[in-house]
Design an enzyme around this catalytic site. Structure first.
Site, short mmCIF file in Angstrom:
data_model
loop_
_atom_site.label_atom_id
_atom_site.label_comp_id
_atom_site.label_asym_id
_atom_site.label_seq_id
_atom_site.Cartn_x
_atom_site.Cartn_y
_atom_site.Cartn_z
N HIS A 51 -3.46 7.10 3.74
CA HIS A 51 -3.87 5.82 3.17
C HIS A 51 -5.31 5.54 3.57
CE1 HIS A 51 -3.85 1.95 1.51
NE2 HIS A 51 -3.76 1.28 2.65
N ASN A 53 -10.26 0.05 0.48
CA ASN A 53 -8.79 0.14 0.45
C ASN A 53 -8.31 -0.33 -0.92
OD1 ASN A 53 -6.05 -0.20 0.74
ND2 ASN A 53 -6.17 -1.37 2.66
N CYS A 67 0.82 -1.23 0.00
CA CYS A 67 0.00 0.00 0.00
C CYS A 67 0.85 1.27 0.00
CB CYS A 67 -0.91 0.04 1.21
SG CYS A 67 -2.07 -1.31 1.27
N1 ACO Z 1 -18.49 -8.87 9.25
C1 ACO Z 1 -18.89 -9.24 10.49
N2 ACO Z 1 -18.06 -9.63 11.45
C2 ACO Z 1 -16.75 -9.64 11.16
C3 ACO Z 1 -16.25 -9.27 9.89
C4 ACO Z 1 -17.19 -8.88 8.93
N3 ACO Z 1 -16.83 -8.50 7.69
N4 ACO Z 1 -14.92 -9.37 9.88
C5 ACO Z 1 -14.57 -9.80 11.11
N5 ACO Z 1 -15.67 -9.97 11.88
C6 ACO Z 1 -15.76 -10.41 13.26
C7 ACO Z 1 -14.52 -11.16 13.68
O1 ACO Z 1 -14.61 -12.51 13.30
C8 ACO Z 1 -14.57 -10.98 15.19
O2 ACO Z 1 -15.48 -11.91 15.72
P1 ACO Z 1 -15.12 -12.73 17.05
O3 ACO Z 1 -14.94 -11.68 18.10
O4 ACO Z 1 -16.31 -13.59 17.22
O5 ACO Z 1 -13.85 -13.45 16.71
C9 ACO Z 1 -15.20 -9.59 15.36
O6 ACO Z 1 -15.82 -9.29 14.10
C10 ACO Z 1 -14.20 -8.52 15.69
O7 ACO Z 1 -13.10 -8.60 14.83
P2 ACO Z 1 -11.87 -7.67 15.06
O8 ACO Z 1 -10.71 -8.21 14.29
O9 ACO Z 1 -11.71 -7.39 16.51
O10 ACO Z 1 -12.39 -6.32 14.37
P3 ACO Z 1 -11.66 -4.95 14.36
O11 ACO Z 1 -12.46 -3.96 15.11
O12 ACO Z 1 -10.20 -5.06 14.69
O13 ACO Z 1 -11.76 -4.58 12.81
C11 ACO Z 1 -10.45 -4.58 10.76
C12 ACO Z 1 -11.18 -5.43 11.85
C13 ACO Z 1 -11.49 -3.70 10.10
C14 ACO Z 1 -9.82 -5.51 9.76
C15 ACO Z 1 -9.39 -3.70 11.44
O14 ACO Z 1 -8.62 -4.49 12.31
C16 ACO Z 1 -8.49 -3.01 10.45
O15 ACO Z 1 -8.89 -2.09 9.75
N6 ACO Z 1 -7.19 -3.36 10.41
C17 ACO Z 1 -6.21 -2.66 9.60
C18 ACO Z 1 -6.29 -2.96 8.14
C19 ACO Z 1 -5.25 -2.09 7.41
O16 ACO Z 1 -4.91 -1.02 7.85
N7 ACO Z 1 -4.72 -2.52 6.33
C20 ACO Z 1 -3.74 -1.62 5.71
C21 ACO Z 1 -2.86 -2.24 4.90
S1 ACO Z 1 -3.68 -3.22 3.69
C22 ACO Z 1 -2.45 -3.66 2.52
O17 ACO Z 1 -1.31 -3.40 2.70
C23 ACO Z 1 -2.89 -4.46 1.32
#
Ligand code: ACO
Length: 339
Positions: free
Chosen positions: A266, A296, A126
């Site tokens: 980003h 993203n 990214c």
């Molecule tokens: N729909 C419903 N529930 C979901 C989904 C979904 N799409 N995805 C995950 N969940 C669930 C999980 O399974 C978890 O359930 P559990 O507690 O029963 O295990 C719950 O939701 C919470 O998941 P978390 O991982 O705690 O969610 P979080 O608030 O951390 O959000 C996210 C997840 C959006 C992925 C976040 O962590 C994030 O944005 N991370 C950074 C991503 C990023 O910055 N990427 C940049 C680089 S990308 C690149 O380089 C290609």
């Protein structure tokens, strides 16, 4: 030892580098959160509150990264008022090249008719667009090249695991481009910073499909050739690394965050941007955001946002603008530009 013969470049002063035009292109097909509810166990409410994303674009059948890139490039050339034969170098930042080789930049060269250009791709996930801007800047500053086309382009829909709700809701396709040239008059790229940490490679990667784990039926069945991400770890590092990059580029430019007219971060997650805004003590209105519409788009994200900011008049001549990126590697980078 005889001293090396001076090169004609040795006596030339370093040149300032400006972005003289921008362009972008996103595919027509819109995939909404409601559409994703039919694919995986998710909801519009979950995706919106956890990420800020409402919809993303998906490339058509047969529409490749180089097609998106070439359309963004033509828009940038038009915006800059240059023709293809003026381009000395094409850099394409991407994690979704058309092929391992030739480079996507070579495919773009043919599509836009930039016959004299040298071409190569930049791999920094990214962060690739800002890494490529920095490479371009070095070539122009050193008088190697005069006019460089920098593109961030991705067809992430081709490497997403459409059965994994943790990742498939986050990504989209698109491309953004910028034309860089020397311009006098004080504006241009003022400072840049690039950082990497290969020790954290495993929190965000595509483990299969390349030389370490070539495509076999077995690893294709395990979907090893799709994005694997530890979301929580990535989230944490995104905030600290982007803040660090922002502070370093600002310090190098001798500016304060309050001097910035806008910040183009980003576009991964609205909560990451809100955390950065709060820690920089800046209002959210100062940040350019389009992740609600495109998700993203990796290396294309900041490039598309830069073009939208340019075309909607978010940046006036003389304004200070901060670009900040973060991605797999891990990699991160920032750049202060005087528009
Ligand atoms: N729909 C419903 N529930 C979901 C989904 C979904 N799409 N995805 C995950 N969940 C669930 C999980 O399974 C978890 O359930 P559990 O507690 O029963 O295990 C719950 O939701 C919470 O998941 P978390 O991982 O705690 O969610 P979080 O608030 O951390 O959000 C996210 C997840 C959006 C992925 C976040 O962590 C994030 O944005 N991370 C950074 C991503 C990023 O910055 N990427 C940049 C680089 S990308 C690149 O380089 C290609």
């Amino acid at each position: 030892m005889t001293p090396p013969t001076p090169s004609p470049r040795d006596n030339q002063p370093k040149r300032t580098v400006s972005i003289i035009g921008t362009g972008s292109y996103v595919p027509e097909k819109v995939l909404s959160n409601a559409d994703l509810e039919k694919l995986v166990e998710t909801s519009d409410e979950w995706i919106t509150t956890r990420t800020g994303i409402k919809e993303r674009r998906i490339a058509a059948e047969g529409e490749n990264t180089s097609d998106l890139a070439a359309k963004a490039a033509l828009a940038a050339m038009d915006n800059a008022g240059i023709t293809a034969d003026e381009i000395d170098l094409i850099l394409v930042a991407t994690v979704t090249p058309d092929m391992f080789f030739p480079s996507t930049a070579c495919f773009v060269q043919t599509k836009i008719g930039a016959k004299k250009a040298a071409c190569f791709d930049v791999s920094a996930a990214c962060s690739g667009f800002l890494y490529a801007i920095e490479i371009a800047q070095q070539f122009i500053t050193s008088h190697t090249y005069d006019t460089i086309l920098v593109i961030g382009a991705e067809k992430l829909s081709s490497i997403v695991d459409w059965t994994d709700r943790n990742t498939c809701v986050l990504f989209g396709d698109g491309a953004g481009a910028a034309i860089l040239q020397h311009r006098s008059g004080g504006h241009g790229v003022i400072s840049t910073f690039m950082g990497s940490n290969g020790e954290l490679a495993d929190i965000l990667q595509i483990p299969g499909g390349a030389s370490r784990s070539p495509v076999t039926k077995d690893n294709a069945d395990q979907r090893l050739n799709t994005i694997k991400m530890n979301g929580k770890e990535t989230y944490k590092h995104a905030i600290t690394s982007m803040l660090d990059a922002a502070n370093r580029a600002l310090a190098d430019a001798n500016l304060k965050s309050t001097d910035l007219a806008c910040i183009i971060p980003h576009q991964a997650n609205l909560r990451i941007i809100e955390a950065i805004a709060s820690r920089m003590d800046l209002p959210m209105e100062r940040f350019v955001i389009n992740l609600d519409r495109y998700g993203n788009t990796s290396a294309a994200a900041v490039a598309i946002a830069l073009d939208e900011a340019n075309r909607t008049g978010r940046m006036q001549v003389g304004d200070y603008v901060l670009l900040i990126v973060f991605g797999g590697g891990l990699t991160w980078a920032s750049s202060v530009i005087q528009w």
